[in-house]
Design a protein around this motif. Structure first.
Motif, short mmCIF file in Angstrom:
data_model
loop_
_atom_site.label_atom_id
_atom_site.label_comp_id
_atom_site.label_asym_id
_atom_site.label_seq_id
_atom_site.Cartn_x
_atom_site.Cartn_y
_atom_site.Cartn_z
N ALA C 225 40.30 57.34 45.28
CA ALA C 225 39.30 56.66 44.45
C ALA C 225 38.60 55.63 45.32
N SER C 227 37.59 52.29 46.61
CA SER C 227 38.30 51.04 46.46
C SER C 227 37.72 49.99 47.40
N ALA C 590 42.86 49.33 38.71
CA ALA C 590 41.47 48.94 38.97
C ALA C 590 41.35 47.43 38.88
N GLY C 604 38.56 51.12 42.02
CA GLY C 604 39.19 52.02 41.07
C GLY C 604 40.69 52.13 41.30
N GLU C 673 29.57 49.97 39.10
CA GLU C 673 30.32 51.18 39.36
C GLU C 673 31.24 51.01 40.56
N GLU C 674 32.43 51.56 40.42
CA GLU C 674 33.33 51.55 41.57
C GLU C 674 32.71 52.41 42.67
#
Ligand SMILES: Cc1cc2nc3c(=O)[nH]c(=O)nc-3n(C[C@H](O)[C@H](O)[C@H](O)COP(=O)(O)O)c2cc1C
Ligand code: SF4
Ligand code: FES
Lengths: 422, 163, 804
Positions: C225, C227, C590, C604, C673-674
């Motif tokens: 994800a 990060s 998150a 995330g 948004e991540e």
């Protein structure tokens, strides 16, 4: 025959300052510095129609118009004395005979371009030439032709000799700049051209030994005279032709530019050796397309030779007799280029070995008709697609092998062996 | 052949030059060649010494040293015989010359004779196309070779070494 | 903005965009290797060929096949990628590249993310025609991080261009010539650059792979994800990957505003903290492992009892710059819930004040990493970017490579991956020099210093995009204030001067924004000492290790009736607390960090927390041992645990919405948004109160000022719990100016005794020239007795020869 660059040349001897001055040496420099502005010197060179003798044949005067000649400051004049293209040895002959020709040519050129520092980049193995140049430079300094305030003028110029350590790619002008800077000698992308960003990031012009050595003669005798030296309408000056290969004699000679291939082979080379017949030649070094017997009457000058499908290149004429296997000759050439690739771009680094592999396969008699198609694909995608001119140059003989000697290639495949192998 | 990488004089010379010029790196080939001419080849210590003089990392020197074919990063004999295998020499019997050398010296390309005198290496065009076939031994070029002439030259080179 | 036509589609791109990028904008991805957005175009691979049908209206007419990476898009160009001529070339280039490739895809760690595979397919090469011999190579040992498999190399030169050009490393490069090109080192050995891992990302095939992750997962099996790196205040984008409940690797994410494409080795190899066998994963009452409800209930009860007995102010809350914005915000909610005003969001008082000052004043002056990369003059004051925010060093390097310049005013011997003038001034002169720069009055400095300073001031004035970068550790809060004021003073109508401050943790700025009403950690400590605070709840904070006066902190902590902690690391606080609640590591939930420039960067959740199968089953599946609870269910996100303490259960989205509703500075947080570029906060923090002044000059005769400085791989908390970094931990040596060495008779490499207020230490001394005299520079190391020295300028110390 008018001898300009070779007028002091005697077998086994080197002419230094005294001898050089006896035949008018450094008069060009005196005239330039005392009686002409840098502008006028550049104009004369442009007028003369002198074209680069290093292989590409770019008009020297025009090249110099791209150079910021009127700007003062850090700029460089670099003489390209790398000369590693097979079949090319004219610069060596000139430097062995008469090194001051180059030194004076460089000083006058530097004056024309207002350049304070020059380098002569000379290949490994030309040790005697390097020593000759070092001595000539020392003599010129002593005599006041080099150094500060040359001949009492405002103009100062220092000149260094840089000895290289091998590699044909160092002759490519931007690779040469990297080599001089002590970096890996990969070519640089152009633009920016060396005239804008060259050695150490400063404006630089790179010229061949023979090109530079012509400059002072143009100054002394004028552009008209220089144009008049040529054997062709379009040409200008003399040319140093280095003969090699299957000839009775293989000298290096100064002839009017545009002397025909036939005259060179039959008169100056004494004809094809061992009473054999002419099959092909490389008219200007290893990266020029072959010429065949039908081209013998071509004048060896830039324009006519291009019409015949090849290039004047460096003027190194390598002749092959009728017993030569052209596949093997081409394989030899291609393997040279593959070995001397700098390794930067894919078509050259990996494409040339592919071509060598194909040619070797055909030469061994293991080729197929399909291999010819594969070979065509290689040529098509290497020629003009490489980062610098090395690999493109390498494809010129290969392409002309298929153009001129296709029968012979097919013969290898049909017979399953080299038809000319003795 | 001296057993030092650089003599005291050479060291001083290069250190002074490196300090006074704007781009000391431009001396890298000069230093490597000086080491090679003293020592015969450039050992790792030579690369490190060059780096130290020019303020480069050994890797930065190695990047340049390994680019060139005339910088030897492996031991070689006292005389390196560079046999031209480019097209002009090839057309006039270079292959025979090469074969002859291998036979008389008893080594294959890249090899060094057991007495440590000769190393045999192929090279591209030596600029001696008018006197093909040619070889370069050390920094001396010999042209118009025949096997017999070559034998004489080897004799002379050997004799010169013994002096 | 030129408009060009590619495959019959028109696209308008910014001036200077190359045709390869322009095509990408249309979704036309043409195979390429040597081109890389961050590394630029060099035209080496010759793969990105396109056919130019029409040149441009202006400039040179360009026709035929050209490398699209090398051609700048110009108005009127018409380009075809489908044309047989360029397609033929691309096919051939791939064929050449594959001539020597070993085709060892089944055992290659790059499998699944191999660009060579993708490009081979995209380039249309399928059948091998070359039947000659392949080249093979001997590989090198490049150290613990990177493995080397040269046979797979396709000579795109991306690794050297990353390592040397972009990152400034000098011990890795390209060797050899022609087809015999080798990418490696002079000798076997660990890569020296702290950015070495980037060659793994840069290499399009499997030559350089992450040795720490080798053979542990196929990339398609990884949970990943977008990060944000938790190891410093820069907020670089990262993509951690996990499998079998284990964080297995981290690679660089892409964020144009922060890191661009690369990250440092601390960010890449500092991931092991999440997988430690000794990581506390269960709630605990004293020594006893308990369930979450039991632990939460007990903690709430204990707090209520103390409040009932001693009032609301007897319970205190300590957040941290390592915890996310949401977790810190929930901690404040909790304090509010219990009616306590005693909270702090950073344990180190000077770091607390520096961050709060920065958050209060930076405002418009803030500059991102991207803006630093584009700057034309950077002045570093009391900032050691390689150690305090490594990617910032690379950002400045890019500015310098693009023709800008840099200068450094710092007492320490600071190593930088670019050329910069260094003026070593003593730490107490840093505020003065900032004032002097702002006012352009240099009389108080020596002649040499005056020249340098005048030069610096002239360069700032000439520059179009100047940036001043400071370090919170050395400048402290007054220095941070002066730096920002200096930037304001240098700003003019036609252009502003920017500022950046390297702070302590990934969320220092965010915590500082929230800390407006905080009395500060000093007040908390004082009240603890006085017995007025009876209970302390620590959120991912380790007051035992991170207070500059550890003795005082220990004393204060020992007086507490209740010490509770939430953490995912086995810190001393976590070990010694009365009640412990295990939280998720950064990749396991998150959250949001607010980086050094005030940019909110949401990250995330990569994977669910849980005991790695490596531990429960020795790497095998299924686990061999049985436990009452599902291995993995225990740690919770700190924000969730804190909400649960109030009896609330909130989603992260809910927390974010509450935060942006109640505090306009966080506007837009919930919509971020991540993996995006993030967004600067909208507004500032509040100035903190003043801290105690350090005495200007050393008090005792012969005494030296002690400067403790952060060091890469050695100081940062999370990385210090990552065993992968053990082989590269810095050596425990202190540095001293040569003059001081002479004066004290101490030689380079000598072992001496360092005497300080905090305690004594046997140290090895390195003598340096490029630093200020009168100081001892000691690295912050989290090992044994060195740990008591936390970053910052300390009082005096004395160096004594052993036996003297
Ligand atoms: C692979 C390669 C090798 C070259 N080698 C040489 C050389 O040895 N000597 C030389 O003068 N020019 C050489 N050139 C041409 C130079 O790049 C350049 O065009 C020339 O030095 C310019 O000088 P001129 O204008 O006087 O000819 C080479 C070019 C290529 C592509
Ligand atoms: S064509 Fe490419 S690999 Fe060959 S020499 Fe030129 S740049 Fe190097
Ligand atoms: S990506 Fe354009 S040549 Fe490599």
């Amino acid at each position: 025959m008018t001898q300009v660059l070779f007028k002091n040349r005697r077998p086994g001897e080197t002419v230094f300052l005294d001898g050089y001055r006896k035949t008018g040496g450094y008069e060009g420099l005196q005239k330039a510095v005392k009686a002409m502005s840098p502008d006028e010197v550049r104009e004369a060179v442009k007028e003369s129609g002198l074209r680069g003798r290093g292989g590409a044949g770019f008009p020297t005067g025009v090249k110099w118009t791209f150079f910021p000649a009127d700007q003062f400051g850090e700029k460089y004049l670099v003489c390209n004395a790398d000369e590693k293209e097979p079949g090319t040895y004219k610069d060596r002959e000139l430097l062995l005979a008469d090194p001051h020709q180059l030194v004076e040519g460089m000083i006058v050129s530097a004056y024309a371009l207002r350049i304070p520092v020059g380098y002569i980049f000379i290949r490994y193995g030309y040790e005697r030439c390097s020593q000759n140049l070092e001595r000539a430079i020392a003599e010129a300094c002593e005599a006041g032709f080099l150094g500060d305030n040359i001949l009492g003028s405002e103009f100062s110029f220092e000149l260094h000799v840089h000895r290289s350590a091998g590699r044909y790619i160092c002759g490519e002008e931007t690779a040469l700049l990297n080599a001089l800077e002590g970096l890996r000698a990969n070519p640089r992308s152009k633009p920016p051209f060396p005239a804008v960003r060259g050695l150490f990031g400063m404006p630089t012009t790179v010229n061949n030994v023979e090109t530079l050595a012509n400059v002072q003669h143009i100054i002394v005798n004028g552009p008209e005279w220089f144009r008049g030296l040529a054997a062709t309408e379009t040409g200008a000056g003399t040319k140093l032709y280095g003969l090699s290969g299957h000839l009775e004699r293989t000298p290096c000679l100064e002839l009017p530019i545009g002397t025909t291939l036939r005259e060179i082979v039959e008169e100056h080379g004494g004809g094809v050796w061992k009473g054999r017949t002419f099959k092909a030649c490389l008219p200007g070094g290893a990266s020029t397309p072959y010429l065949a017997a039908k081209h013998l009457d071509t004048p060896l000058d830039f324009e006519p030779i291009e019409k015949a499908g090849s290039r004047l290149g460096t003027g190194g004429v390598t002749v092959f007799d009728d017993t030569t296997c052209m596949v093997a000759a081409t394989l030899n050439l291609n393997t040279f280029f593959a070995r001397e690739s700098c390794g930067w771009c894919t078509p050259c680094r990996d494409g040339l070995p592919f071509v060598s592999w194909l040619l070797e396969k055909i030469e061994r008699g293991e080729g197929t008709m399909e291999d010819i198609e594969i070979l065509r694909g290689q040529i098509r995608n290497i020629h003009g697609r490489s980062f610098c001119a090395l690999a493109t140059g390498a494809m010129e003989p290969v392409a002309s092998l298929l153009d001129l000697f296709m029968d012979e290639v097919v013969d290898h495949i049909k017979r399953g062996r080299c038809p000319l192998k003795r | 052949m001296a057993e030092v990488l650089l003599t005291e004089d050479q060291l001083d010379h290069f250190r002074v030059r490196a300090a006074e010029i704007a781009h000391p790196r431009e001396l890298v080939i000069d230093v490597l060649r000086a080491i090679q001419s003293n020592f015969g080849w450039v050992p790792d210590e030579g690369v490190e010494l060059t780096g130290e003089i020019l303020r480069l990392s050994p890797l930065q020197v190695e990047e340049v040293a390994t680019f060139y074919d005339k910088i030897f990063r492996q031991p070689v004999g006292k005389r390196v015989i560079h046999v031209c295998d480019s097209v002009c020499c090839w057309s006039r019997g270079a292959e025979e010359i090469y074969a002859h050398l291998q036979k008389t010296l008893g080594i294959s390309p890249g090899g060094t004779t057991s007495d440590g005198v000769f190393t045999l290496l192929p090279t591209c065009c030596l600029g001696a196309c008018g006197e093909a076939p040619a070889v370069m031994i050390g920094l001396t070029t010999y042209g118009d070779l025949t096997p017999e002439r070559l034998d004489e030259i080897l004799e002379r080179e050997r004799a010169a070494l013994e002096e | 903005m030129p408009t060009i036509t590619i495959d019959n589609q028109r696209v308008t791109v910014p001036e200077g965009t190359n045709v390869l990028e322009a095509a990408k904008k249309l979704g036309i991805v043409i195979p390429h290797f040597c081109y890389h957005e961050a590394l630029g175009a060099v035209g080496a691979c010759r793969l990105c060929a396109m056919t130019f049908l029409e040149g441009s209206d202006k400039g040179p007419k360009l026709k035929g096949v050209h490398m699209s990476c090398m051609v700048t898009a110009r108005d009127g160009m018409v380009v075809s990628t489908l044309d047989e001529e360029s397609a033929d070339l691309r096919r051939h280039v791939i064929e050449w590249l594959m001539m020597n490739h070993p085709h060892d895809c089944p055992v290659c760690d790059e499998g699944g993310e191999c660009q060579l595979q993708d490009m081979t397919v995209a380039g249309g090469h399928g059948i091998r025609r070359y039947r000659g011999l392949k080249k093979t190579y001997v590989n090198q040992d490049l150290g613990p991080f990177i493995s080397h498999e040269m046979n797979r190399c396709i000579q795109c030169y991306r690794c050297v261009r990353t390592y040397q050009d972009y990152c400034g490393g000098t011990d890795f490069g390209v060797l050899g010539c022609n087809q015999r090109i080798y990418f490696g080192r002079f000798r076997d050995g660990t890569l020296q650059s702290p950015f070495s891992g980037n060659i793994v990302d840069a290499c399009p095939t499997g030559v350089f792979t992450d040795r720490t992750y080798r053979f542990r997962a196929r990339p398609w099996d990884l949970e990943e994800a977008p990060s944000v790196c938790p190891h410093c205040s820069l907020g670089c984008a990262v993509i951690p990957g996990a499998r079998y409940r284990e964080l297995q690797r981290v690679r660089a994410g892409v964020n144009a505003k922060t890191n661009g494409f690369f990250i440092c080795d601390q960010g890449r190899f500092g991931y092991g903290h999440a997988n430690r066998p000794d990581r506390p994963r269960s709630p605990r009452l004293g020594e006893r492992e308990v369930s979450w409800p039991e632990a939460l209930g007990a903690l709430r009860r204990e707090l209520e009892i103390i409040i009932a007995e001693h009032g609301s102010q007897a319970v205190a809350f300590l957040g941290s710059s390592r915890a996310s914005l949401e977790s810190n915000a929930q901690l404040l909610e909790l304090a509010r819930f219990f009616g306590s005003e005693n909270f702090a969001l950073e344990i180190d008082p000077e770091r607390d004040r520096a961050a709060r000052t920065t958050a209060a004043l930076l405002g418009e002056c803030a500059r991102s990493q991207e803006e630093v990369r584009r700057s034309d003059f950077v002045l570093l004051v009391g900032a050691d970017p390689l150690n305090e925010g490594p990617m910032m060093a690379l950002a400045v390097r890019q500015a310098v490579r693009a023709g800008g310049s840099a200068a450094l005013i710092d007492p320490r011997p600071v190593e930088l991956p670019f050329a910069a003038t260094h003026l070593p001034l003593s730490p107490q002169n840093l505020p003065e020099v900032l004032k002097a720069l702002a006012e352009e009055r240099f009389e108080r400095f020596s002649a040499r210093e005056r020249t340098v300073l005048a030069g610096i001031s002239a360069r700032i004035k000439e520059a179009k995009r100047p940036v001043l970068i400071g370090g919170g550790n050395l400048l402290g809060s007054s220095g941070a204030q002066l730096l920002i004021e200096a930037a304001r003073a240098f700003s003019r109508g036609d252009r502003a001067c920017g500022a950046a401050l390297l702070l302590a943790g990934p969320n220092s700025f965010g915590s500082a924004l929230l800390a407006a009403q905080s009395p500060g950690p000093d007040r908390l400590l004082a009240q603890m000492q006085e017995g007025r605070i009876r209970a302390l709840l620590c959120l991912e904070s380790d007051p035992f290790a991170d207070h500059p006066e550890p003795g005082r902190a220990r004393m204060a902590l020992s007086r507490l009736k209740l010490l509770a902690a939430l953490d995912y690391l086995p810190t001393e606080t976590a070990r010694r607390c009365d009640i412990f609640l295990p939280t998720t590591a950064p990749a396991e939930s998150a959250g949001t960090y607010v980086n050094f420039e005030g940019r909110m960067l949401p990250f995330g959740s990569v994977f669910d927390p849980g005991v790695p199968i490596q531990i429960t089953g020795g790497g095998d599946h299924p686990p061999r041992s049985f436990e009452a609870h599902t291995p993995g269910s225990l740690p919770r996100p700190a924000w969730a645990a804190l909400a649960a303490l109030r009896g609330d259960s909130l989603s992260l989205a809910h927390i974010r919405r509450n935060l942006q509703r109640s505090d306009a500075r966080f506007a837009g947080l919930a919509e971020l948004e991540e993996g995006g570029e993030g967004r600067r906060v909208n507004g500032a923090g509040q100035m903190p109160g003043h801290g105690p002044e350090l005495p200007k000059h050393p008090s005792a005769e012969g005494a030296l000022r002690l400067v403790v400085t952060e060091c890469l791989f050695g100081s940062e908390t999370i990385a210090s719990f990552s065993p992968v970094l053990d082989p590269v931990r810095p050596a425990p040596v202190v540095r001293l100016h040569v003059e001081d060495g002479v004066r004290l008779g101490i030689h380079d490499g000598e072992k001496v005794r360092l005497r300080t207020e905090l305690g004594d230490l046997a140290v090895e001394v390195r003598l340096c020239e490029a630093m200020a005299p009168g100081i001892v520079v000691l690295p912050r190391l989290r090992q044994g007795e060195w740990e008591i020295f936390v970053p910052g300028v300390h009082r005096d110390c004395i160096l004594q020869k052993e036996g003297g």
